[in-house]
Enzyme design. Sequence first.
Site, PDB file in Angstrom:
ATOM      1  N   ARG A  21       0.858  -1.191   0.000  1.00  0.00           N
ATOM      2  CA  ARG A  21       0.000   0.000   0.000  1.00  0.00           C
ATOM      3  C   ARG A  21       0.887   1.232   0.000  1.00  0.00           C
ATOM      4  O   ARG A  21       2.103   1.133   0.138  1.00  0.00           O
ATOM      5  CB  ARG A  21      -1.040   0.006   1.125  1.00  0.00           C
ATOM      6  CG  ARG A  21      -0.722  -0.651   2.435  1.00  0.00           C
ATOM      7  CD  ARG A  21       0.336   0.026   3.270  1.00  0.00           C
ATOM      8  NE  ARG A  21       0.118   1.463   3.372  1.00  0.00           N
ATOM      9  CZ  ARG A  21       1.068   2.318   3.597  1.00  0.00           C
ATOM     10  NH1 ARG A  21       2.332   1.928   3.759  1.00  0.00           N
ATOM     11  NH2 ARG A  21       0.820   3.600   3.672  1.00  0.00           N
ATOM     12  N   ASP A  69      -2.014  10.959  -2.091  1.00  0.00           N
ATOM     13  CA  ASP A  69      -2.435   9.931  -3.058  1.00  0.00           C
ATOM     14  C   ASP A  69      -2.804  10.548  -4.393  1.00  0.00           C
ATOM     15  O   ASP A  69      -2.751   9.886  -5.428  1.00  0.00           O
ATOM     16  CB  ASP A  69      -3.615   9.138  -2.495  1.00  0.00           C
ATOM     17  CG  ASP A  69      -3.122   8.213  -1.388  1.00  0.00           C
ATOM     18  OD1 ASP A  69      -3.030   8.671  -0.237  1.00  0.00           O
ATOM     19  OD2 ASP A  69      -2.762   7.061  -1.710  1.00  0.00           O
TER      20      ASP A  69
HETATM   21  O1  MRU Z   1      -4.529   3.191   2.142  1.00  0.00           O
HETATM   22  P1  MRU Z   1      -3.044   3.408   2.042  1.00  0.00           P
HETATM   23  O2  MRU Z   1      -2.292   2.846   3.187  1.00  0.00           O
HETATM   24  O3  MRU Z   1      -2.526   2.960   0.692  1.00  0.00           O
HETATM   25  O4  MRU Z   1      -2.894   4.976   2.093  1.00  0.00           O
HETATM   26  C1  MRU Z   1      -1.610   5.522   2.011  1.00  0.00           C
HETATM   27  C2  MRU Z   1      -1.571   6.996   2.180  1.00  0.00           C
HETATM   28  O5  MRU Z   1      -2.575   7.640   2.327  1.00  0.00           O
HETATM   29  C3  MRU Z   1      -0.223   7.643   2.049  1.00  0.00           C
HETATM   30  O6  MRU Z   1      -0.142   8.768   2.850  1.00  0.00           O
HETATM   31  C4  MRU Z   1      -0.011   8.061   0.584  1.00  0.00           C
HETATM   32  O7  MRU Z   1      -0.256   6.975  -0.277  1.00  0.00           O
HETATM   33  C5  MRU Z   1       1.370   8.559   0.348  1.00  0.00           C
HETATM   34  S1  MRU Z   1       2.574   7.275   0.451  1.00  0.00           S
HETATM   35  C6  MRU Z   1       4.091   7.909   0.053  1.00  0.00           C
END
Ligand code: MRU
Length: 345
Positions: free
Chosen positions: A41, A232
């Site tokens: 993730r 994201d």
């Molecule tokens: O649901 P996730 O764990 O994939 O969410 C990750 C995040 O929100 C992070 O802050 C984002 O992807 C940036 S990672 C460098």
Amino acid sequence: MEWKDNALYLIDQTALPHEKRYVKCRTYKDVARAIKDMIVRGAPAIGVTAAYGLVLGAAEYEGDNVQDFLNHIEVVAKQLRETRPTAVNLFWAIQRMLDVACVNRDKGVDALRDILLKEANSMAQEDVEINRKIGCWGQKLLKDGDVVLTHCNAGALATVGYGTALGVIRAAHEAGKNISVFADETRPYLQGARLTAWELMEDGIPVTLITDNMAGYFMKKGTITAVIVGADRIAANGDVANKIGTYSIAVLAKENNIPFYVAAPVSTLDLSLESGEHIPIEERNEREVTHIGRIRIAPYGVNVANPAFDVTPHTYVTSIITELGIVCPPYNQSLKKLFDKYNIC
Ligand code: MRU
């Protein structure tokens, strides 16, 4: 992540911090499952993983007709795109792979398979270099003694290595600055408690774990001096989609006159979207809210909502740290300028 013997090995992030084990992906369907189930993730990590998913999908094609091959990898791409909707890096990485295949179509199927693997490897290598550059720029914003609040995990685990938000913290630490971190636990999936705390402890960077609702208390008290989060997807006006709860922290930071920084590679920009209003927000399984690990904490039959991300309006964002430099408001101008520079590069 590691590519070895025609397979992709991923640290199983669902098992951390209790166990460090790897999941082997031999097919693109294994990769799609790993992304969907959050074995891997974090926006940049998802993107590079999907690129290797296309490599595995390409290997599964048995014929020698280029057009059939391109149709086949388009089907693979579609399934990989359907895994998670919010992080734009997933779509960016898949498109980059498809473009490379298309440009080299006259080289034949065997060569295309090699070209796709090379592209995925380059993407993986570039990701670490990009994060180091983000760190290099971002660490200038931190001073000796800063206490940085971060949310979710935007570290080495969320990227191929080094991290974005945690990359900035790592770079400041490596520059000899005395930096400590407050990590929000990040309910419901606990990326802060399980992953950020683990990662920083492994590196010997001082970290204090707090529950999400403690952030305001420590800001008001003057303990926290800066906030750094990852992203994201960032819209053209600078609105930032990141892990659910980021928006609340940004509002609290503004109220308490604390700078709120976003660290992200240029591949997280989605200038096709005018504002964050149009960013698709993933809704995840209600079990993540009703349970902590395997233990049910909520009554049976309760209504549950579980949006995995929120959008922080650009007005709360002090600056955005990218590999090409630090970008300040007005974002609809500065991000466009940055993106043009990126395309020229
Ligand atoms: O649901 P996730 O764990 O994939 O969410 C990750 C995040 O929100 C992070 O802050 C984002 O992807 C940036 S990672 C460098």
